[in-house]
Design an enzyme around this catalytic site. Structure first.
Site, PDB file in Angstrom:
ATOM      1  N   HIS A  55     -37.564  32.828   8.150  1.00 46.22           N
ATOM      2  CA  HIS A  55     -38.638  32.355   9.048  1.00 46.22           C
ATOM      3  C   HIS A  55     -38.077  32.102  10.440  1.00 46.22           C
ATOM      4  O   HIS A  55     -37.365  31.125  10.671  1.00 46.22           O
ATOM      5  CB  HIS A  55     -39.257  31.067   8.500  1.00 46.22           C
ATOM      6  CG  HIS A  55     -40.464  30.608   9.260  1.00 46.22           C
ATOM      7  ND1 HIS A  55     -41.700  30.437   8.679  1.00 46.22           N
ATOM      8  CD2 HIS A  55     -40.645  30.299  10.576  1.00 46.22           C
ATOM      9  CE1 HIS A  55     -42.569  30.033   9.593  1.00 46.22           C
ATOM     10  NE2 HIS A  55     -41.935  29.939  10.764  1.00 46.22           N
ATOM     11  N   HIS A  57     -39.066  32.976  14.917  1.00 48.53           N
ATOM     12  CA  HIS A  57     -39.954  33.565  15.931  1.00 48.53           C
ATOM     13  C   HIS A  57     -39.076  34.245  16.967  1.00 48.53           C
ATOM     14  O   HIS A  57     -38.690  33.635  17.965  1.00 48.53           O
ATOM     15  CB  HIS A  57     -40.804  32.474  16.591  1.00 48.53           C
ATOM     16  CG  HIS A  57     -41.699  31.758  15.632  1.00 48.53           C
ATOM     17  ND1 HIS A  57     -43.065  31.948  15.616  1.00 48.53           N
ATOM     18  CD2 HIS A  57     -41.423  30.883  14.619  1.00 48.53           C
ATOM     19  CE1 HIS A  57     -43.589  31.213  14.646  1.00 48.53           C
ATOM     20  NE2 HIS A  57     -42.614  30.552  14.032  1.00 48.53           N
ATOM     21  N   GLN A 150     -50.730  32.577  16.759  1.00 51.13           N
ATOM     22  CA  GLN A 150     -50.284  31.259  17.257  1.00 51.13           C
ATOM     23  C   GLN A 150     -51.457  30.351  17.629  1.00 51.13           C
ATOM     24  O   GLN A 150     -51.424  29.155  17.406  1.00 51.13           O
ATOM     25  CB  GLN A 150     -49.373  31.464  18.469  1.00 51.13           C
ATOM     26  CG  GLN A 150     -48.965  30.197  19.217  1.00 51.13           C
ATOM     27  CD  GLN A 150     -47.709  29.567  18.663  1.00 51.13           C
ATOM     28  OE1 GLN A 150     -46.627  30.133  18.723  1.00 51.13           O
ATOM     29  NE2 GLN A 150     -47.857  28.382  18.115  1.00 51.13           N
ATOM     30  N   HIS A 208     -48.407  30.071   8.403  1.00 53.64           N
ATOM     31  CA  HIS A 208     -47.976  28.776   8.939  1.00 53.64           C
ATOM     32  C   HIS A 208     -48.972  27.771   8.404  1.00 53.64           C
ATOM     33  O   HIS A 208     -50.097  27.688   8.894  1.00 53.64           O
ATOM     34  CB  HIS A 208     -47.998  28.788  10.469  1.00 53.64           C
ATOM     35  CG  HIS A 208     -46.746  29.292  11.076  1.00 53.64           C
ATOM     36  ND1 HIS A 208     -46.346  30.582  10.940  1.00 53.64           N
ATOM     37  CD2 HIS A 208     -45.782  28.666  11.801  1.00 53.64           C
ATOM     38  CE1 HIS A 208     -45.194  30.746  11.565  1.00 53.64           C
ATOM     39  NE2 HIS A 208     -44.820  29.602  12.090  1.00 53.64           N
ATOM     40  N   GLU A 211     -48.646  22.660   9.127  1.00 57.16           N
ATOM     41  CA  GLU A 211     -47.469  22.161   9.862  1.00 57.16           C
ATOM     42  C   GLU A 211     -47.922  21.015  10.757  1.00 57.16           C
ATOM     43  O   GLU A 211     -48.043  21.146  11.974  1.00 57.16           O
ATOM     44  CB  GLU A 211     -46.818  23.277  10.691  1.00 57.16           C
ATOM     45  CG  GLU A 211     -45.479  22.819  11.279  1.00 57.16           C
ATOM     46  CD  GLU A 211     -44.852  23.837  12.212  1.00 57.16           C
ATOM     47  OE1 GLU A 211     -45.492  24.856  12.534  1.00 57.16           O
ATOM     48  OE2 GLU A 211     -43.709  23.595  12.642  1.00 57.16           O
ATOM     49  N   ASP A 307     -36.572  28.917  12.055  1.00 59.57           N
ATOM     50  CA  ASP A 307     -37.855  28.790  12.760  1.00 59.57           C
ATOM     51  C   ASP A 307     -37.725  29.097  14.258  1.00 59.57           C
ATOM     52  O   ASP A 307     -38.329  30.028  14.757  1.00 59.57           O
ATOM     53  CB  ASP A 307     -38.464  27.396  12.543  1.00 59.57           C
ATOM     54  CG  ASP A 307     -39.965  27.356  12.825  1.00 59.57           C
ATOM     55  OD1 ASP A 307     -40.567  28.423  13.043  1.00 59.57           O
ATOM     56  OD2 ASP A 307     -40.530  26.253  12.827  1.00 59.57           O
TER      57      ASP A 307
HETATM   58 FE   FE2 Z   1     -42.755  28.902  12.541  1.00 62.12          FE
END
Ligand code: FE2
Length: 411
Positions: A55, A57, A150, A208, A211, A307
């Protein structure tokens, strides 16, 4: 080629590894070198299948401080910093940073990466760049791309169309961000849309999911129910699930049955969520990490990811997953001897299940000769001493090497 004296996955007795045509052709003690065969003595070092970043980005990595630093360290200031950086986003900018990041990962023994790529961008610039790089870098690293909304699927203009376009362009996985959608109804609808899109196009799913420290954030039950009903099962992954930290135990008891039936995977991100969660608490402050220990005890697959690496949401990171495991064991209170010894599985075999690598992964005769060598005899010592990855071998070729640091104490 013959690699001798390997301690594979904490084994106590060394074996030799023969590689032919990029595949493991023999793994056994005391293999005799053949005529003219190149021999490399690994000197009783720990050998593992390559590390896996399950995971990250990549499209935001290596942008911390550009143009402004996140002074509070919160998720929301991170989003503000990123919106200023987003104006400068170009194909060249993304290509340069992703290539630099992949080299950092390579130096640390990572050969597989699942990256989320923001598709709430009408031009899908980052998606296009990552699809190019996935092909260009495939001999060095296998990149899996998640179409990641996002700013939401229902809560962003043309969100559904952008997701469909990203899948048509060649995304490997469908994402979602239910806790960020405007309403609970949007949250559920976004998950129905995402899992249906994956089922129709034979894609994996990585959401996602929840979170947030809001115990009312319950996207996870919808993800698991749809994974079960659509027969997607372990093709589906719930990332983060930090709200589960705050769920009441009676609810978790009921939820756990569904999670086991659904067979979905989990990814926890111990560094970033320890940094970002608990921000609205006074004291006590919640740790904000999902229930790794309890999920693992129930036989549910959990892996760990970084992440963010040096970006507006996380100001640290050097492409090593060692600190991810180290923090994960601390914050999840998994520091028993066996738990420490086996913790490499969070960034190897467990992550391989999440990424559906199947028979492309593992130190097994007939499979691709991908492995790493650490400067230790077992993973307990490797983790404790922050041992270097001495060598990363991919399809039988060494693609990265490190020499252990030397220190002299002068007394
Ligand atoms: Fe993430």
């Amino acid at each position: 080629m013959l690699f001798r004296n390997a301690l594979i996955e904490n084994a106590q007795a060394p074996v030799d590894i023969r590689v032919e045509n990029g595949l493991f052709s023999a793994i056994a003690p005391n293999l005799a070198p053949e005529n003219g065969e190149e021999v490399i003595d690994l000197g009783r070092k720990l050998v593992l299948p390559p590390f896996i970043e399950s995971h990250v980005h990549l499209d935001t990595c290596l942008t911390a401080g550009d143009p402004v630093w996140n002074m509070s360290g919160t998720l929301f200031e991170g989003i503000e910093c990123w919106s200023k950086r987003k104006d400068k986003l170009s194909r060249e900018d993304i290509r340069e940073r992703v290539q630099r990041c992949v080299r950092l990962y390579a130096a640390n023994g990572i050969q597989f990466i699942r990256t989320h790529v923001d598709v709430t961008d009408p031009k899908l610039t980052a998606m296009q760049a990552l699809i190019e790089l996935r092909e260009e870098l495939k001999d060095k690293v296998e990149i899996q791309i998640v179409a990641f909304p996002q700013e939401g699927i229902l809560s962003y203009p043309n969100g559904k169309k952008l997701m469909e376009d990203a899948v048509a362009m060649g995304a490997d996985c469908v994402g979602a961000i239910p806790h960020f959608e405007f309403t609970r109804e949007y949250s559920v609808e976004s998950l129905n849309f995402a899992l249906n899109l994956a089922a129709e196009n034979d894609k994996l799913v990585d959401v996602h999911c929840d979170e947030i420290d809001d115990e009312a954030s319950r996207g996870l039950e919808t993800v698991a129910a749809r994974a079960l009903e659509l027969g997607l099962f372990d093709k589906v992954t719930a990332s983060h699930t930090t709200a589960m930290h705050s769920y009441n135990n009676a609810y978790v008891l009921r939820l756990m049955r569904l999670l086991k039936m659904s067979k979905i995977n989990f990814v926890a991100n111990p560094l970033v969520n320890t940094h970002l969660q608990g921000r609205v608490d006074t004291y006590p402050k919640r740790r904000g990490i999902t229930r790794v220990k309890e999920l693992t005890a129930e036989g549910i697959n959990v892996s760990f990811g970084h992440d963010d690496i040096f970006d507006p949401w996380y100001p640290m990171g050097n492409g090593s997953l060692r600190d991810v495991v180290f923090m994960g064991l601390h914050v999840c209170q998994m520091m028993g001897y066996e738990e420490i010894m086996n913790s490499y599985r969070f960034i190897t075999t467990n992550a391989a299940r999440t990424l559906h690598l199947g028979e492309r992964y593992g130190i097994v005769e007939g499979r691709p000769a991908n492995f790493i060598v650490l400067d230790a005899e077992n993973y307990y010592d490797a983790l404790n001493r922050n041992s270097a990855v001495l060598r990363s071998v991919r399809a039988g070729k060494t693609i990265a090497e490190s020499k252990p640091a030397e220190t002299s104490v002068l007394f």
